[in-house]
Motif scaffolding. Sequence first.
Motif, PDB file in Angstrom:
ATOM      1  N   PHE A  10      14.236   0.754 -12.416  1.00 54.00           N
ATOM      2  CA  PHE A  10      15.323   0.232 -13.241  1.00 54.00           C
ATOM      3  C   PHE A  10      15.701   1.224 -14.349  1.00 54.00           C
ATOM      4  N   ILE A  11      14.705   1.848 -14.977  1.00 56.80           N
ATOM      5  CA  ILE A  11      14.957   2.746 -16.117  1.00 56.80           C
ATOM      6  C   ILE A  11      15.825   3.957 -15.745  1.00 56.80           C
ATOM      7  N   PRO A  12      15.536   4.747 -14.695  1.00 56.14           N
ATOM      8  CA  PRO A  12      16.383   5.904 -14.357  1.00 56.14           C
ATOM      9  C   PRO A  12      17.820   5.506 -14.054  1.00 56.14           C
ATOM     10  N   THR A  13      18.003   4.369 -13.409  1.00 52.52           N
ATOM     11  CA  THR A  13      19.343   3.911 -13.079  1.00 52.52           C
ATOM     12  C   THR A  13      20.152   3.717 -14.355  1.00 52.52           C
ATOM     13  N   ARG A  14      19.526   3.142 -15.338  1.00 49.59           N
ATOM     14  CA  ARG A  14      20.222   2.923 -16.614  1.00 49.59           C
ATOM     15  C   ARG A  14      20.578   4.243 -17.283  1.00 49.59           C
ATOM     16  N   ASN A  15      19.642   5.231 -17.207  1.00 47.08           N
ATOM     17  CA  ASN A  15      19.905   6.539 -17.837  1.00 47.08           C
ATOM     18  C   ASN A  15      21.104   7.225 -17.220  1.00 47.08           C
ATOM     19  N   ILE A  16      21.172   7.210 -15.888  1.00 46.87           N
ATOM     20  CA  ILE A  16      22.297   7.845 -15.195  1.00 46.87           C
ATOM     21  C   ILE A  16      23.597   7.155 -15.584  1.00 46.87           C
ATOM     22  N   MET A  17      23.519   5.849 -15.613  1.00 49.19           N
ATOM     23  CA  MET A  17      24.726   5.079 -15.957  1.00 49.19           C
ATOM     24  C   MET A  17      25.221   5.473 -17.345  1.00 49.19           C
ATOM     25  N   ASN A  18      24.227   5.661 -18.287  1.00 44.08           N
ATOM     26  CA  ASN A  18      24.619   6.014 -19.654  1.00 44.08           C
ATOM     27  C   ASN A  18      25.223   7.410 -19.732  1.00 44.08           C
ATOM     28  N   SER A  19      24.611   8.351 -18.993  1.00 45.23           N
ATOM     29  CA  SER A  19      25.075   9.731 -19.096  1.00 45.23           C
ATOM     30  C   SER A  19      26.431   9.940 -18.413  1.00 45.23           C
ATOM     31  N   THR A  20      26.807   9.080 -17.546  1.00 45.71           N
ATOM     32  CA  THR A  20      28.063   9.265 -16.817  1.00 45.71           C
ATOM     33  C   THR A  20      29.084   8.194 -17.203  1.00 45.71           C
ATOM     34  N   ASN A  21      29.052   7.942 -18.457  1.00 42.40           N
ATOM     35  CA  ASN A  21      29.975   6.902 -18.915  1.00 42.40           C
ATOM     36  C   ASN A  21      31.433   7.210 -18.593  1.00 42.40           C
ATOM     37  N   GLU A  22      31.804   8.478 -18.846  1.00 42.93           N
ATOM     38  CA  GLU A  22      33.221   8.816 -18.700  1.00 42.93           C
ATOM     39  C   GLU A  22      33.530   9.466 -17.355  1.00 42.93           C
ATOM     40  N   GLU A  23      32.523   9.710 -16.571  1.00 42.28           N
ATOM     41  CA  GLU A  23      32.736  10.371 -15.298  1.00 42.28           C
ATOM     42  C   GLU A  23      32.644   9.383 -14.157  1.00 42.28           C
ATOM     43  N   ASP A  24      33.252   9.781 -13.109  1.00 42.58           N
ATOM     44  CA  ASP A  24      33.153   8.954 -11.933  1.00 42.58           C
ATOM     45  C   ASP A  24      31.794   9.199 -11.280  1.00 42.58           C
ATOM     46  N   LEU A  25      31.154   8.168 -10.916  1.00 39.20           N
ATOM     47  CA  LEU A  25      29.817   8.311 -10.321  1.00 39.20           C
ATOM     48  C   LEU A  25      29.863   9.098  -9.010  1.00 39.20           C
ATOM     49  N   SER A  26      30.920   8.909  -8.271  1.00 40.10           N
ATOM     50  CA  SER A  26      31.028   9.616  -6.986  1.00 40.10           C
ATOM     51  C   SER A  26      31.141  11.125  -7.186  1.00 40.10           C
ATOM     52  N   GLN A  27      31.841  11.508  -8.277  1.00 40.44           N
ATOM     53  CA  GLN A  27      31.976  12.943  -8.573  1.00 40.44           C
ATOM     54  C   GLN A  27      30.626  13.551  -8.943  1.00 40.44           C
ATOM     55  N   THR A  28      29.908  12.835  -9.732  1.00 35.20           N
ATOM     56  CA  THR A  28      28.581  13.299 -10.135  1.00 35.20           C
ATOM     57  C   THR A  28      27.685  13.467  -8.913  1.00 35.20           C
ATOM     58  N   GLU A  53      28.656  13.985  -5.862  1.00 33.81           N
ATOM     59  CA  GLU A  53      29.142  15.115  -5.055  1.00 33.81           C
ATOM     60  C   GLU A  53      28.701  16.449  -5.648  1.00 33.81           C
ATOM     61  N   GLN A  54      28.815  16.544  -6.956  1.00 29.75           N
ATOM     62  CA  GLN A  54      28.390  17.784  -7.640  1.00 29.75           C
ATOM     63  C   GLN A  54      26.907  18.063  -7.414  1.00 29.75           C
ATOM     64  N   THR A  55      26.155  17.005  -7.511  1.00 26.38           N
ATOM     65  CA  THR A  55      24.696  17.153  -7.326  1.00 26.38           C
ATOM     66  C   THR A  55      24.382  17.593  -5.898  1.00 26.38           C
ATOM     67  N   LEU A  56      25.081  16.981  -4.974  1.00 27.95           N
ATOM     68  CA  LEU A  56      24.833  17.259  -3.563  1.00 27.95           C
ATOM     69  C   LEU A  56      25.239  18.679  -3.192  1.00 27.95           C
ATOM     70  N   LEU A  57      26.343  19.157  -3.776  1.00 29.53           N
ATOM     71  CA  LEU A  57      26.860  20.476  -3.426  1.00 29.53           C
ATOM     72  C   LEU A  57      26.432  21.574  -4.397  1.00 29.53           C
ATOM     73  N   ALA A  58      25.527  21.227  -5.300  1.00 37.06           N
ATOM     74  CA  ALA A  58      25.098  22.184  -6.320  1.00 37.06           C
ATOM     75  C   ALA A  58      24.506  23.438  -5.702  1.00 37.06           C
ATOM     76  N   SER A  59      23.706  23.275  -4.670  1.00 33.12           N
ATOM     77  CA  SER A  59      23.048  24.438  -4.068  1.00 33.12           C
ATOM     78  C   SER A  59      24.057  25.359  -3.389  1.00 33.12           C
ATOM     79  N   SER A  60      25.047  24.796  -2.691  1.00 33.06           N
ATOM     80  CA  SER A  60      26.047  25.643  -2.011  1.00 33.06           C
ATOM     81  C   SER A  60      26.949  26.338  -3.027  1.00 33.06           C
TER      82      SER A  60
END
Lengths: 104, 191
Positions: free
Chosen positions: A70-88, A90-97
């Motif tokens: 439960f705790i990590p989910t809340r942290n992510i939600m807080n840090s991406t307040n203004e961003e779209d979760l899907s974008q985040t 995608e960025q994470t997934l494609l970070a290595s490429s």
Amino acid sequence: MKIEELRAKLLAAARANPPGDHVPLAFERRVLAHLAVKPPVELAALWARALWRATVPCVAITVLLGVFSFIPTRNIMNSTNEEDLSQTFEQTLLASSDQQEEIW
Amino acid sequence: MERTEAELIAAAVKGDPSSFEPLIQKYSPRVFATARRYARLEREVEDIAQEIWIKAFQKLGSFRGDAPFEHWLMRLAVRTCYDFLRAHQRNRESSFSEISDPEDDWLERFAAAPESTSEHATAAIQLIARILDQMSPAGRLIITLLELEDRSVKEIAELTGWSVPLVKVRAFRARGEMKKILERITKEKYL
């Protein structure tokens, strides 16, 4: 008839005649014979006892994992307040490429 | 050289039942006297005594030695007797018309002249045993410890594992219960 007087008289009768303390012959041998016989091992009872003992740790682990998930989910939600979760995501997934493109 | 009680207990804890024999010999009279307060049949008394000793051997590891072994054993004995009473609650609905002729005679003599009635009469002893048989397990235990063995409330609390207020409440109820049984006798016989 006075009940209280009768009660006192009967209790006095019982006090005046305490039970005997004689022990039957070879009583200690009878007890020792019982102690010498080991009770048969009951597998079902052992298994049930083990399960009961495991109950508390299992519940504790479940609760802890629940809290941690439960705790990590809340942290992510807080840090991406203004961003779209899907974008985040995608960025994470494609970070290595992305990093590889920068290198080449 | 004779081994001390502590040495015998230590050996028994390690699993040597023969070290337990001198302890059984020494304390069995106390155990039997206690068991005879709660069971009338000799077969039941022997079963209770045997159960007390088997439990004592199995739980000997919990004996810390800060109090005499006899006290620890008596606590175990009283609790085993209480378990026996709860497991063998006799039919308490029986009428007092079942009381024997000598008991009936004793009651009549008591009604006529309470002071001159003997408390050593067998009939009186049988009558009190019959009354105790009809009481609830907790009531019987409390009356036995408090009235017959003259133990204090604190001692009873230690023996039974009940709290002091609980012992007081149960003693109050037990006296009431006994009074009701006695009232029932006198009503059945004299009203």
